[in-house]
Enzyme design. Structure first.
Site, mmCIF file in Angstrom:
data_model
loop_
_atom_site.group_PDB
_atom_site.id
_atom_site.type_symbol
_atom_site.label_atom_id
_atom_site.label_comp_id
_atom_site.label_asym_id
_atom_site.label_seq_id
_atom_site.Cartn_x
_atom_site.Cartn_y
_atom_site.Cartn_z
ATOM 1 N N CYS A 18 0.705 -1.433 -0.087
ATOM 2 C CA CYS A 18 -0.051 -0.051 -0.090
ATOM 3 C C CYS A 18 0.876 1.355 -0.019
ATOM 4 C CB CYS A 18 -0.915 -0.048 1.273
ATOM 5 S SG CYS A 18 -2.000 -1.513 1.220
ATOM 6 N N HIS A 47 -3.231 7.286 1.809
ATOM 7 C CA HIS A 47 -3.520 5.861 1.527
ATOM 8 C C HIS A 47 -5.098 5.667 1.969
ATOM 9 C CE1 HIS A 47 -3.935 1.605 0.970
ATOM 10 N NE2 HIS A 47 -3.563 1.299 2.145
ATOM 11 N N ASN A 97 -10.238 -0.345 0.170
ATOM 12 C CA ASN A 97 -8.582 -0.205 0.194
ATOM 13 C C ASN A 97 -8.464 -0.976 -1.182
ATOM 14 O OD1 ASN A 97 -5.882 -0.220 0.422
ATOM 15 N ND2 ASN A 97 -5.907 -1.216 2.481
HETATM 16 O O1 UT7 Z 1 -3.479 -1.020 3.838
HETATM 17 C C1 UT7 Z 1 -3.343 -1.309 5.372
HETATM 18 C C2 UT7 Z 1 -3.996 -2.412 5.521
HETATM 19 N N1 UT7 Z 1 -5.141 -2.209 6.422
HETATM 20 C C3 UT7 Z 1 -5.573 -1.641 7.271
HETATM 21 O O2 UT7 Z 1 -4.915 -0.507 7.395
HETATM 22 C C4 UT7 Z 1 -6.475 -1.989 8.212
HETATM 23 C C5 UT7 Z 1 -6.482 -1.559 9.702
HETATM 24 N N2 UT7 Z 1 -7.470 -1.776 10.461
HETATM 25 C C6 UT7 Z 1 -8.659 -1.481 10.664
HETATM 26 O O3 UT7 Z 1 -9.148 -0.726 9.688
HETATM 27 C C7 UT7 Z 1 -9.667 -1.801 11.734
HETATM 28 O O4 UT7 Z 1 -8.940 -2.545 12.769
HETATM 29 C C8 UT7 Z 1 -10.884 -2.919 11.021
HETATM 30 C C9 UT7 Z 1 -11.907 -2.173 10.156
HETATM 31 C C10 UT7 Z 1 -10.310 -3.970 10.406
HETATM 32 C C11 UT7 Z 1 -11.605 -3.336 12.649
HETATM 33 O O5 UT7 Z 1 -12.164 -1.990 12.956
HETATM 34 P P1 UT7 Z 1 -11.897 -2.151 14.791
HETATM 35 O O6 UT7 Z 1 -12.544 -1.031 15.185
HETATM 36 O O7 UT7 Z 1 -10.367 -2.329 14.864
HETATM 37 O O8 UT7 Z 1 -12.746 -3.219 15.144
HETATM 38 P P2 UT7 Z 1 -12.120 -4.444 16.203
HETATM 39 O O9 UT7 Z 1 -11.565 -5.429 15.318
HETATM 40 O O10 UT7 Z 1 -11.690 -3.804 17.371
HETATM 41 O O11 UT7 Z 1 -13.511 -5.048 16.468
HETATM 42 C C12 UT7 Z 1 -14.507 -4.376 17.493
HETATM 43 C C13 UT7 Z 1 -15.781 -4.984 17.549
HETATM 44 C C14 UT7 Z 1 -15.747 -6.550 17.793
HETATM 45 O O12 UT7 Z 1 -16.661 -6.955 18.489
HETATM 46 P P3 UT7 Z 1 -16.713 -7.052 20.410
HETATM 47 O O13 UT7 Z 1 -15.587 -8.094 20.462
HETATM 48 O O14 UT7 Z 1 -16.404 -5.401 20.677
HETATM 49 O O15 UT7 Z 1 -18.040 -7.487 20.541
HETATM 50 C C15 UT7 Z 1 -15.702 -7.378 16.497
HETATM 51 O O16 UT7 Z 1 -16.217 -8.708 16.510
HETATM 52 O O17 UT7 Z 1 -16.275 -5.359 16.116
HETATM 53 C C16 UT7 Z 1 -16.635 -6.738 15.679
HETATM 54 N N3 UT7 Z 1 -16.486 -6.724 14.270
HETATM 55 C C17 UT7 Z 1 -17.268 -6.676 13.427
HETATM 56 N N4 UT7 Z 1 -18.845 -6.130 13.184
HETATM 57 C C18 UT7 Z 1 -19.409 -6.267 12.228
HETATM 58 C C19 UT7 Z 1 -15.321 -6.847 13.679
HETATM 59 N N5 UT7 Z 1 -15.219 -6.993 12.383
HETATM 60 C C20 UT7 Z 1 -16.778 -6.743 12.177
HETATM 61 C C21 UT7 Z 1 -17.446 -6.640 10.937
HETATM 62 N N6 UT7 Z 1 -18.686 -6.286 11.032
HETATM 63 N N7 UT7 Z 1 -17.000 -6.500 9.634
#
Ligand code: UT7
Length: 306
Positions: A108, A233, A263
């Site tokens: 990226c 990005h 992305n």
């Molecule tokens: O090019 C570079 C590559 N990648 C990136 O830059 C990605 C960087 N990371 C992110 O963008 C974020 O971490 C994500 C969008 C992937 C995830 O967002 P987050 O705010 O970090 O969520 P999380 O993984 O901390 O999960 C929060 C909650 C969890 O539930 P509990 O444990 O609080 O009950 C997850 O199980 O959201 C839940 N969750 C979802 N719910 C609905 C995780 N993914 C999803 C989903 N839909 N897709």
């Protein structure tokens, strides 16, 4: 000698997957994806060489050039069609070019690495007068469509820019970085799928990009408030907001496309660049900041006086 951009082109596959489409495939929903990532839809079904060719042809047309006017192709991609040859060679043949061609893989961060590489080559003795610089990635084929932590984020796309030697368009400073120790938090094996620890990548990305932008602004002797246009990005709107806030650049100066593209890795910054050009933001003399990061982890920032 400096280098200006004289034509832009983009390519996005016809097939669109909305958040509602994804909600039928896995346990997720439109509200969560928009709130946590700022993404509403993404394009899928792309092939890197085909999208890169289409974007490249559009950029040549926009620049009013014929293939013979191009001296070098640089293709920024981490999803080549094959292990070899370089996909840039396929694009070269598709476009009917006869010049040199090579791929850059910094995932990226690739387009910013590619921009600086092209700029440096153009300023080298006997360097090319015009470069077709393309960012293209097909991520849908390496997506695990049962993993809601990655499948909601990524999409396919390409964008290209024609660079030409000119007295306008000075690269004021750049900053490259990488930390290969972070390979386990974001990777894709040959014949595998993207595997990511999202929360870790998020934290590291905000820290690395903020530091890198601070470095590049210091090197260029520019205050954050002087930057006219940011081409970040397009990974997650919350990362863009967090960096903008930490650096002190108003969010309105960040150009975003991720709401409709997700992305697209190496394509995300040039897609934002093409939009900025379309919107008339890339006037000569404007201060433009590019900032990319991704798997590696690798990151790269550059400041250009357009
Ligand atoms: O090019 C570079 C590559 N990648 C990136 O830059 C990605 C960087 N990371 C992110 O963008 C974020 O971490 C994500 C969008 C992937 C995830 O967002 P987050 O705010 O970090 O969520 P999380 O993984 O901390 O999960 C929060 C909650 C969890 O539930 P509990 O444990 O609080 O009950 C997850 O199980 O959201 C839940 N969750 C979802 N719910 C609905 C995780 N993914 C999803 C989903 N839909 N897709």
């Amino acid at each position: 000698m400096t280098v200006r951009a004289i034509g832009y082109g983009t390519s996005l596959p016809e097939k669109i997957l909305t958040n509602d489409d994804l909600a039928e495939m896995m346990d997720t929903n439109d509200e969560w994806i928009r709130a946590r990532a700022g993404i509403g839809a993404r394009h899928v079904g792309g092939v890197t060489s085909e999208m890169a060719t289409e974007a490249g042809a559009a950029a040549l047309k926009d620049a009013d050039l014929s293939p013979a006017d191009i001296d070098l192709i640089v293709l920024c991609t981490s999803t080549p069609d094959q292990r070899l040859p370089a996909t840039s060679a396929v694009v070269q043949a598709n476009l009917g070019l006869t010049c040199g061609a090579f791929d850059v893989n910094a995932v990226c961060a690739g387009f910013t690495y590619g921009y600086v590489t092209a700029y440096g080559l153009m300023n080298a003795p006997t360097g090319p007068d015009r470069v077709l610089l393309i960012g293209a990635d097909a991520l849908s084929p390496i997506m695990d469509w049962t993993d809601r932590g990655t499948a909601i984020l990524f999409g396919d796309g390409a964008a290209a820019v024609v660079l030409e030697k000119h007295e306008q368009g000075e690269l004021l400073a750049f900053d490259f970085g990488a930390d290969g120790n972070l390979q386990p938090i974001l990777y894709c094996d040959h014949d595998g799928f993207i595997t990511m620890e999202g929360r870790e990548v998020f934290k590291k990305a905000v820290r690395a990009v903020t530091q890198s932008v601070e470095n590049v602004l210091r090197k260029a002797e520019i205050e954050p408030g002087e930057i006219d246009v940011v081409l970040p990005h397009q990974a997650n709107i919350r990362i863009i907001e967090a960096v903008a806030q930490r650096i002190g650049i108003p969010m309105e100066r960040n150009v975003t496309v991720l709401e409709t593209t997700g992305n697209t890795s190496g394509a995300s910054i040039p897609l934002a660049m093409a939009k900025a050009a379309d919107d008339g933001l890339l006037e000569p003399g404007k201060l433009v900041l590019m900032a990319g990061f991704g798997a590696g982890m690798a990151w790269a920032s550059a400041v250009v006086r357009w």
